[in-house]
Enzyme design. Sequence first.
Site, PDB file in Angstrom:
ATOM      1  N   TYR A   1       0.790  -1.226   0.000  1.00 47.21           N
ATOM      2  CA  TYR A   1       0.000   0.000   0.000  1.00 47.21           C
ATOM      3  C   TYR A   1       0.824   1.278   0.000  1.00 47.21           C
ATOM      4  O   TYR A   1       0.256   2.365  -0.067  1.00 47.21           O
ATOM      5  CB  TYR A   1      -0.952   0.000   1.206  1.00 47.21           C
ATOM      6  CG  TYR A   1      -1.898  -1.188   1.197  1.00 47.21           C
ATOM      7  CD1 TYR A   1      -2.913  -1.268   0.255  1.00 47.21           C
ATOM      8  CD2 TYR A   1      -1.757  -2.223   2.106  1.00 47.21           C
ATOM      9  CE1 TYR A   1      -3.773  -2.350   0.228  1.00 47.21           C
ATOM     10  CE2 TYR A   1      -2.609  -3.310   2.089  1.00 47.21           C
ATOM     11  CZ  TYR A   1      -3.617  -3.372   1.143  1.00 47.21           C
ATOM     12  OH  TYR A   1      -4.463  -4.450   1.110  1.00 47.21           O
TER      13      TYR A   1
ATOM     14  N   HIS B   1      -8.857   1.536  -5.538  1.00 43.89           N
ATOM     15  CA  HIS B   1      -8.019   0.599  -4.788  1.00 43.89           C
ATOM     16  C   HIS B   1      -6.566   0.998  -4.994  1.00 43.89           C
ATOM     17  O   HIS B   1      -6.143   1.233  -6.132  1.00 43.89           O
ATOM     18  CB  HIS B   1      -8.250  -0.840  -5.237  1.00 43.89           C
ATOM     19  CG  HIS B   1      -9.652  -1.282  -4.995  1.00 43.89           C
ATOM     20  ND1 HIS B   1     -10.102  -1.599  -3.729  1.00 43.89           N
ATOM     21  CD2 HIS B   1     -10.703  -1.400  -5.836  1.00 43.89           C
ATOM     22  CE1 HIS B   1     -11.386  -1.922  -3.819  1.00 43.89           C
ATOM     23  NE2 HIS B   1     -11.765  -1.799  -5.078  1.00 43.89           N
TER      24      HIS B   1
END
Length: 145
Positions: free
Chosen positions: A24, A101
């Site tokens: 991430y 996302h």
Amino acid sequence: MTRPIYVLNGPNLNLLGQRQPEVYGSETLGDVEHLCRETAERYGRSIVAQQSNHEGVLIDLVHEARTASSGVVVNPGGYTHTSVALRDALVTLSVPVVEVHISNVHAREEFRHHSYISPVATGVIAGLGVAGYGLAVDYICRTES
């Protein structure tokens, strides 16, 4: 005055920058909100940014967005793959909805390949890191301009 763009983040996104930075990245949720705010301000727009680890809270925010927003950017986190209830709330919106996302969910575990949200979203951005949020806000601003 133009209604704000809602930027909604689901479970565990409060841990951005700490949780799995190899997946991430190192940016935090504060960085994401700053990017969205900066992008919206270029168009004279504003955002309402909220994060919750609770499905019902996210659904309540979507209900609020029905009358209070000009568009919704949503990263449902794990609820992407599990929440029919969140999908059912999002389908009631008449404003653009962009699903975001940070990682490319299609290059990850098979269970992440299915989204209950994508079929009811205006568009989907995946795998571009936090830059995807800025692109989503930019899209909504351009659509509503």
